[in-house]
Design a protein around this motif. Structure first.
Motif, PDB file in Angstrom:
ATOM      1  N   GLU A 101     -17.853 -30.936  24.396  1.00 36.68           N
ATOM      2  CA  GLU A 101     -17.648 -30.710  25.822  1.00 36.68           C
ATOM      3  C   GLU A 101     -16.192 -30.899  26.223  1.00 36.68           C
ATOM      4  OE1 GLU A 101     -19.384 -32.346  30.064  1.00 36.68           O
ATOM      5  OE2 GLU A 101     -20.466 -32.742  28.225  1.00 36.68           O
ATOM      6  N   LYS A 102     -15.560 -31.911  25.660  1.00 38.40           N
ATOM      7  CA  LYS A 102     -14.177 -32.241  26.020  1.00 38.40           C
ATOM      8  C   LYS A 102     -13.191 -31.133  25.622  1.00 38.40           C
ATOM      9  CE  LYS A 102     -10.736 -35.767  24.991  1.00 38.40           C
ATOM     10  NZ  LYS A 102     -10.450 -36.946  24.191  1.00 38.40           N
ATOM     11  N   ASN A 103     -13.421 -30.477  24.482  1.00 38.21           N
ATOM     12  CA  ASN A 103     -12.469 -29.495  23.954  1.00 38.21           C
ATOM     13  C   ASN A 103     -12.952 -28.052  24.022  1.00 38.21           C
ATOM     14  OD1 ASN A 103     -10.553 -31.442  23.277  1.00 38.21           O
ATOM     15  ND2 ASN A 103     -11.565 -31.875  21.335  1.00 38.21           N
ATOM     16  N   ALA A 104     -14.077 -27.810  24.644  1.00 38.77           N
ATOM     17  CA  ALA A 104     -14.636 -26.451  24.678  1.00 38.77           C
ATOM     18  C   ALA A 104     -13.700 -25.464  25.367  1.00 38.77           C
ATOM     19  CB  ALA A 104     -16.003 -26.459  25.351  1.00 38.77           C
ATOM     20  N   ALA A 105     -13.094 -25.859  26.468  1.00 38.95           N
ATOM     21  CA  ALA A 105     -12.223 -24.936  27.215  1.00 38.95           C
ATOM     22  C   ALA A 105     -10.974 -24.580  26.416  1.00 38.95           C
ATOM     23  CB  ALA A 105     -11.836 -25.547  28.557  1.00 38.95           C
ATOM     24  N   ILE A 106     -10.351 -25.570  25.777  1.00 40.56           N
ATOM     25  CA  ILE A 106      -9.128 -25.300  25.009  1.00 40.56           C
ATOM     26  C   ILE A 106      -9.452 -24.427  23.799  1.00 40.56           C
ATOM     27  CG2 ILE A 106      -9.093 -27.341  23.497  1.00 40.56           C
ATOM     28  CD1 ILE A 106      -6.036 -26.032  25.295  1.00 40.56           C
ATOM     29  N   GLU A 107     -10.608 -24.649  23.186  1.00 38.82           N
ATOM     30  CA  GLU A 107     -10.993 -23.842  22.036  1.00 38.82           C
ATOM     31  C   GLU A 107     -11.264 -22.393  22.454  1.00 38.82           C
ATOM     32  OE1 GLU A 107     -13.337 -25.215  18.450  1.00 38.82           O
ATOM     33  OE2 GLU A 107     -14.862 -24.197  19.656  1.00 38.82           O
ATOM     34  N   LYS A 108     -11.929 -22.206  23.560  1.00 37.47           N
ATOM     35  CA  LYS A 108     -12.188 -20.859  24.059  1.00 37.47           C
ATOM     36  C   LYS A 108     -10.871 -20.141  24.332  1.00 37.47           C
ATOM     37  CE  LYS A 108     -14.683 -18.389  27.675  1.00 37.47           C
ATOM     38  NZ  LYS A 108     -15.513 -18.511  28.876  1.00 37.47           N
ATOM     39  N   GLU A 109      -9.919 -20.833  24.939  1.00 37.47           N
ATOM     40  CA  GLU A 109      -8.606 -20.244  25.207  1.00 37.47           C
ATOM     41  C   GLU A 109      -7.870 -19.925  23.909  1.00 37.47           C
ATOM     42  OE1 GLU A 109      -4.464 -21.177  27.648  1.00 37.47           O
ATOM     43  OE2 GLU A 109      -6.104 -22.633  27.743  1.00 37.47           O
ATOM     44  N   PHE A 110      -7.970 -20.815  22.929  1.00 36.51           N
ATOM     45  CA  PHE A 110      -7.333 -20.616  21.629  1.00 36.51           C
ATOM     46  C   PHE A 110      -7.822 -19.313  20.997  1.00 36.51           C
ATOM     47  CE2 PHE A 110      -6.962 -21.002  17.072  1.00 36.51           C
ATOM     48  CZ  PHE A 110      -5.779 -21.683  16.857  1.00 36.51           C
ATOM     49  N   PHE A 111      -9.146 -19.127  20.922  1.00 43.55           N
ATOM     50  CA  PHE A 111      -9.702 -17.928  20.288  1.00 43.55           C
ATOM     51  C   PHE A 111      -9.371 -16.662  21.072  1.00 43.55           C
ATOM     52  CE2 PHE A 111     -13.102 -20.816  18.321  1.00 43.55           C
ATOM     53  CZ  PHE A 111     -12.365 -20.961  17.160  1.00 43.55           C
ATOM     54  N   LYS A 112      -9.476 -16.734  22.385  1.00 44.77           N
ATOM     55  CA  LYS A 112      -9.160 -15.581  23.224  1.00 44.77           C
ATOM     56  C   LYS A 112      -7.701 -15.165  23.039  1.00 44.77           C
ATOM     57  CE  LYS A 112      -8.936 -14.270  28.091  1.00 44.77           C
ATOM     58  NZ  LYS A 112      -7.563 -14.463  28.494  1.00 44.77           N
ATOM     59  N   THR A 113      -6.819 -16.152  22.963  1.00 44.65           N
ATOM     60  CA  THR A 113      -5.387 -15.892  22.838  1.00 44.65           C
ATOM     61  C   THR A 113      -5.023 -15.391  21.447  1.00 44.65           C
ATOM     62  OG1 THR A 113      -4.996 -17.615  24.483  1.00 44.65           O
ATOM     63  CG2 THR A 113      -3.103 -16.915  23.187  1.00 44.65           C
ATOM     64  N   LEU A 114      -5.695 -15.905  20.426  1.00 45.00           N
ATOM     65  CA  LEU A 114      -5.368 -15.513  19.047  1.00 45.00           C
ATOM     66  C   LEU A 114      -5.515 -14.006  18.841  1.00 45.00           C
ATOM     67  CD1 LEU A 114      -4.485 -16.621  16.276  1.00 45.00           C
ATOM     68  CD2 LEU A 114      -6.916 -16.776  15.696  1.00 45.00           C
ATOM     69  N   VAL A 115      -6.543 -13.411  19.404  1.00 42.67           N
ATOM     70  CA  VAL A 115      -6.740 -11.965  19.201  1.00 42.67           C
ATOM     71  C   VAL A 115      -5.757 -11.119  20.000  1.00 42.67           C
ATOM     72  CG1 VAL A 115      -9.142 -12.168  18.487  1.00 42.67           C
ATOM     73  CG2 VAL A 115      -8.615 -11.827  20.903  1.00 42.67           C
ATOM     74  N   GLU A 116      -5.010 -11.732  20.924  1.00 40.93           N
ATOM     75  CA  GLU A 116      -3.989 -11.025  21.692  1.00 40.93           C
ATOM     76  C   GLU A 116      -2.634 -10.985  20.977  1.00 40.93           C
ATOM     77  OE1 GLU A 116      -3.754 -12.936  25.496  1.00 40.93           O
ATOM     78  OE2 GLU A 116      -5.827 -12.450  26.011  1.00 40.93           O
ATOM     79  N   VAL A 117      -2.490 -11.758  19.915  1.00 39.46           N
ATOM     80  CA  VAL A 117      -1.206 -11.866  19.208  1.00 39.46           C
ATOM     81  C   VAL A 117      -0.828 -10.529  18.576  1.00 39.46           C
ATOM     82  CG1 VAL A 117      -0.043 -12.942  17.226  1.00 39.46           C
ATOM     83  CG2 VAL A 117      -1.435 -14.340  18.769  1.00 39.46           C
ATOM     84  N   LYS A 118       0.452 -10.165  18.749  1.00 36.97           N
ATOM     85  CA  LYS A 118       0.973  -8.932  18.149  1.00 36.97           C
ATOM     86  C   LYS A 118       2.249  -9.152  17.341  1.00 36.97           C
ATOM     87  CE  LYS A 118      -2.209  -6.356  19.799  1.00 36.97           C
ATOM     88  NZ  LYS A 118      -3.394  -6.408  18.989  1.00 36.97           N
ATOM     89  N   THR A 119       2.926 -10.291  17.552  1.00 39.11           N
ATOM     90  CA  THR A 119       4.179 -10.576  16.845  1.00 39.11           C
ATOM     91  C   THR A 119       4.152 -11.995  16.307  1.00 39.11           C
ATOM     92  OG1 THR A 119       5.362  -9.160  18.408  1.00 39.11           O
ATOM     93  CG2 THR A 119       6.702 -10.608  17.048  1.00 39.11           C
ATOM     94  N   ARG A 120       4.580 -12.138  15.057  1.00 32.34           N
ATOM     95  CA  ARG A 120       4.678 -13.468  14.442  1.00 32.34           C
ATOM     96  C   ARG A 120       6.125 -13.698  14.042  1.00 32.34           C
ATOM     97  NH1 ARG A 120       1.912 -15.319   8.768  1.00 32.34           N
ATOM     98  NH2 ARG A 120       3.130 -13.559   8.059  1.00 32.34           N
ATOM     99  N   ILE A 121       6.694 -14.790  14.523  1.00 35.93           N
ATOM    100  CA  ILE A 121       8.066 -15.155  14.175  1.00 35.93           C
ATOM    101  C   ILE A 121       8.007 -16.476  13.424  1.00 35.93           C
ATOM    102  CG2 ILE A 121      10.365 -15.707  15.039  1.00 35.93           C
ATOM    103  CD1 ILE A 121       9.508 -14.088  17.615  1.00 35.93           C
ATOM    104  N   LEU A 122       8.368 -16.435  12.150  1.00 32.91           N
ATOM    105  CA  LEU A 122       8.379 -17.630  11.302  1.00 32.91           C
ATOM    106  C   LEU A 122       9.812 -18.008  10.984  1.00 32.91           C
ATOM    107  CD1 LEU A 122       5.668 -16.795   8.622  1.00 32.91           C
ATOM    108  CD2 LEU A 122       5.507 -18.508  10.400  1.00 32.91           C
TER     109      LEU A 122
END
Length: 145
Positions: A101-122
């Motif tokens: 319950e405590k981390n459900a919102a951050i995890e949902k945001e993490f997954f939603k945001t991950l699929v939006e990634v288009k550029t990786r800078i290492l």
């Protein structure tokens, strides 16, 4: 004289084996080093501009398998990715199914945001993931391990 020849023969061949063992050990060490460099773990410090460093989110890139995996707040996840022409795209992550319950919102945001990634800078010690509008989505620091 025969005895001396036998001893000499034994010494010569025992040294040859030890050199071969040293060479084999060196090759194995090089293989381990190359495997290590093909995986890189980053602790996520910013997610959509919010400080999430205390959440212990992390992502590991496995270059050899073209996959990323890690911890998204509550569950572990994995995702395949493809890179071409300077862009990267992630498939929707597969995750374990624990409820936090405590981390459900951050995890949902993490997954939603991950699929939006288009550029990786290492860089040597940091990671930045951006969307198609060049907005910074994730920022992280390389694990020391």
């Amino acid at each position: 004289m025969k005895f001396l020849m036998i001893i000499l023969f034994f010494v010569v061949f025992s040294n040859t084996n030890s050199c071969a063992n040293k060479n084999n050990a060196a090759v194995k060490n090089q293989e381990k080093e190359s495997q290590v460099t093909k995986k890189a773990t980053f602790f996520i410090t910013l997610l959509n501009g919010k400080d999430v460093s205390e959440r212990k989110l992390h992502i590991t890139f496995d270059e050899e398998q073209s996959s990323a995996y890690g911890h998204a707040g509550c569950n572990t996840f994995s995702s395949k990715y493809t890179e071409e022409n300077g862009t990267i795209s992630f498939s929707f992550p597969i995750a374990t199914k624990m409820y936090c319950e405590k981390n459900a919102a951050i995890e949902k945001e993490f997954f939603k945001t991950l699929v939006e990634v288009k550029t990786r800078i290492l860089t040597e010690d940091s990671l930045v993931l951006k969307d198609s509008n060049n907005k910074e989505l994730f920022s992280g620091v390389r694990s020391k391990e």
